[in-house]
Scaffold this motif. Structure first.
Motif, PDB file in Angstrom:
ATOM      1  N   THR A 199       0.817  -1.215   0.000  1.00 38.03           N
ATOM      2  CA  THR A 199       0.000   0.000   0.000  1.00 38.03           C
ATOM      3  C   THR A 199       0.852   1.266   0.000  1.00 38.03           C
ATOM      4  O   THR A 199       0.311   2.372  -0.083  1.00 38.03           O
ATOM      5  CB  THR A 199      -0.906   0.026   1.229  1.00 38.03           C
ATOM      6  N   PHE A 200       2.155   1.138   0.130  1.00 37.61           N
ATOM      7  CA  PHE A 200       2.986   2.334   0.263  1.00 37.61           C
ATOM      8  C   PHE A 200       2.933   3.254  -0.957  1.00 37.61           C
ATOM      9  O   PHE A 200       2.774   4.472  -0.796  1.00 37.61           O
ATOM     10  CB  PHE A 200       4.442   1.933   0.564  1.00 37.61           C
ATOM     11  N   PRO A 201       3.061   2.691  -2.177  1.00 38.20           N
ATOM     12  CA  PRO A 201       3.023   3.622  -3.324  1.00 38.20           C
ATOM     13  C   PRO A 201       1.735   4.415  -3.362  1.00 38.20           C
ATOM     14  O   PRO A 201       1.752   5.622  -3.635  1.00 38.20           O
ATOM     15  CB  PRO A 201       3.129   2.684  -4.536  1.00 38.20           C
ATOM     16  N   ASN A 202       0.626   3.734  -3.048  1.00 38.29           N
ATOM     17  CA  ASN A 202      -0.659   4.418  -3.021  1.00 38.29           C
ATOM     18  C   ASN A 202      -0.661   5.571  -2.030  1.00 38.29           C
ATOM     19  O   ASN A 202      -0.990   6.718  -2.376  1.00 38.29           O
ATOM     20  CB  ASN A 202      -1.727   3.386  -2.649  1.00 38.29           C
ATOM     21  N   GLN A 203      -0.237   5.291  -0.796  1.00 38.51           N
ATOM     22  CA  GLN A 203      -0.227   6.347   0.223  1.00 38.51           C
ATOM     23  C   GLN A 203       0.679   7.495  -0.169  1.00 38.51           C
ATOM     24  O   GLN A 203       0.335   8.667  -0.014  1.00 38.51           O
ATOM     25  CB  GLN A 203       0.255   5.776   1.554  1.00 38.51           C
ATOM     26  N   ILE A 204       1.868   7.122  -0.678  1.00 39.37           N
ATOM     27  CA  ILE A 204       2.844   8.168  -1.002  1.00 39.37           C
ATOM     28  C   ILE A 204       2.309   9.048  -2.124  1.00 39.37           C
ATOM     29  O   ILE A 204       2.402  10.279  -2.068  1.00 39.37           O
ATOM     30  CB  ILE A 204       4.190   7.517  -1.376  1.00 39.37           C
TER      31      ILE A 204
END
Lengths: 193, 78, 267
Positions: free
Chosen positions: A41-46
């Motif tokens: 989920t990190f790319p989404n959050q970033i």
């Protein structure tokens, strides 16, 4: 693994295990338990964080902050203006007070002067009146004296006359004809003496 | 009470890590208490130092948060 | 008014305790479920552009910021309305912080720092709403925030001071023999900054929310005595309101401190 809660209660532990399994299954978590560590989920959050920050930054730096700064500056200006105005008014008030005091002092000295003048005038009048009255009195006294002197003189005259006539009468009744001149001289002598 | 020994180790480790939170609490209390002591001695200087107070508290608390994080990692992530 | 609200809340709590018993009373505590990221539409995989609850709550934060700082100040009143007053005090608060802590020449970074502060404050406070999602509880978000600060500070430091920026690590007030050791320590602490900077924020927010959820789990398990953990939740919630602001403040003020290091690296 998050498939257990720290429960000593064995009866409820099974339910909890089931529930936790259900949750884990629902999340389809790669690393069960901490969603913070699901790296998928990190790319989404970033990405969304970047979008958010850019939007906030643009809104703030273009619209909000200049506007608030302008409002604050305007208020500062207004306050400074008001303060200056108040200062000015204060100065004016001080000046007015000074003028008032000055006028008061002037009026006071003027009043003093008028009082003194009036007093002097009255004094002068009074003096003049007194002098006049004195003069009048003196004149009257002199007149009276004159009148008295006249009266006295006339009285003396009358005494002369009476004495003369009385002496002539007495002399006549004594049988002697007296010389009018001699009688006069004798009377005059007596009266004088 | 069945389970594997690794899980037991995790939980024990998490409990031990949680001690760090208490240590951080002591640290934060120390910072705040000393600030208060100083502020009562010199109240006029206190207002200027509130920022420093919060920075100090934040530094002290960060380490407690680290231990909390370790506990969480042991509980859920390992 | 407050009394009525309190009594009402107590009645609701009592009613909920009586009538909303869980079907099987047990310790079903999932303190971390609230941090799960799920797509807004459907149940597919989360790729980098998928609108998720993160997107939704960040958008709400942006909306709140715009409502407060743009719509609230639209009248530009000399005598401010309530909203404008809040916007102005937020402005003054951050501006004064930047000026006092980072120095007058750091005022150019004020919009950037204001952006960070407003975002963190609103994300934290929105996260305190029931059923909401706290974007700042995710280490990915705070790590990016901290890395941005770290990169900004480092780049600004080198651009403004050149190699003199390395003087930050050479403590010239210490004895000469100690300086290399101190330099290593300073260097390590410099690189730990973004880590502590991000984990402090995420950890605090996450910890508070997790604790509330743990107590909520107790409340579910205790049945009649659920009011005890509910009072505890109330207390923790009050603490969380405080923490939500203080963490935003601390994040901002540390940014200012780091920025001051970058602008004036001499010890």
């Amino acid at each position: 693994m998050a498939n257990d809660t720290h429960s000593a209660d064995t009866e409820t532990a099974h339910g909890a295990v089931d529930a936790a399994h259900g949750a884990a299954g629902h999340a389809e978590a790669a690393s069960a338990g901490m969603p913070q560590l699901e790296f998928a989920t990190f790319p989404n959050q970033i990405f969304w964080l970047m979008v958010t920050l850019v939007v906030i930054y643009l809104v703030l730096s273009r619209v909000a902050l200049p506007r608030i700064a302008a409002v604050l500056a305007e208020r500062q200006g207004t306050i400074a203006n008001d303060l200056a105005q108040a200062e000015e008014l204060k100065q004016k008030a001080v000046a007015a007070e000074e003028a008032y005091n000055q006028a008061l002092a002037d009026a006071r000295t003027e009043a003093h002067r008028i009082v003194a003048e009036t007093k002097a005038e009255i004094q002068a009048d009074l003096d003049a009146e007194i002098a006049k009255a004195d003069a009048e009195i003196a004149a009257k006294a002199a007149e009276s004296e004159k009148a008295i002197a006249e009266i006295r003189a006339s009285a003396v005259e009358s005494v002369h006359e009476v004495a003369k006539s009385t002496a002539a009468e007495i002399v006549g009744s004594l049988g002697m004809s007296g010389d009018a001149k001699a009688i006069e001289a004798a009377v005059a002598e007596r009266v004088k003496g | 009470m069945e389970g594997n020994i690794a899980e037991m180790g995790q939980f024990i480790g998490a409990g031990l890590a949680a001690i760090g939170s208490g240590a951080a609490a002591i640290g934060v209390g120390h910072v705040a208490g000393n600030f208060l002591a100083g502020a009562l001695r010199n109240p006029s200087a206190a207002a200027a130092q509130t920022a420093t107070l919060f920075i100090g508290i934040a530094f002290a608390e960060a380490l407690g948060i680290f231990s909390f994080l370790v506990a969480l990692l042991l509980m859920f992530a390992v | 008014m407050g009394k009525i609200a309190l009594i009402l809340a107590l009645v609701i709590v009592a009613a909920a305790t009586l009538f909303l018993q869980p079907e099987h009373a047990g310790l079903a505590i999932h303190p971390m479920d609230q941090f799960e990221i799920s797509p807004l539409f459907g149940h597919g995989d989360i790729s980098w552009y998928t609108p998720t609850n993160v997107t939704a709550w960040m958008a709400i934060a942006v909306l709140c910021i715009i409502l407060l700082l743009v719509v609230g100040t639209r009248r530009r009143a000399i005598i401010p309305t309530r909203t404008q007053s809040i916007a102005e005090s937020a402005y003054g608060f951050v501006y004064k912080m930047v000026e006092d802590v980072a120095g007058k020449d750091a005022v150019g970074f004020f919009p950037y720092i204001m952006t960070l502060f407003m975002f963190i404050v609103f994300a934290n406070f929105l996260g305190l709403l029931p059923f909401s999602f706290t974007t700042t509880s995710h280490i990915a978000v705070t790590a990016i925030l901290a890395m941005l600060v770290f990169l900004t500070v480092t780049i600004v430091g080198f651009v403004k001071n050149g190699t003199a920026f390395l003087g930050l690590f050479w403590v010239s007030s210490a004895p000469l023999a100690l300086r290399p050791v101190l330099a290593i320590i300073e260097l390590i602490s410099y690189f730990v900054r973004p880590v502590s900077h991000s984990i402090r924020l995420a950890g605090n927010v996450m910890a508070g929310h997790a604790v509330i959820k743990v107590f909520a789990g107790f409340a579910g398990a205790l049945g009649m005595f659920a009011f005890l953990p509910i009072f505890a939740i109330t207390a923790v919630y009050a603490l969380e309101v405080l923490v939500a602001f203080i963490q935003a403040y601390v994040f901002t003020i540390l940014t200012c401190v780091y920025l001051k290091d970058a602008l004036h690296p001499s010890h």
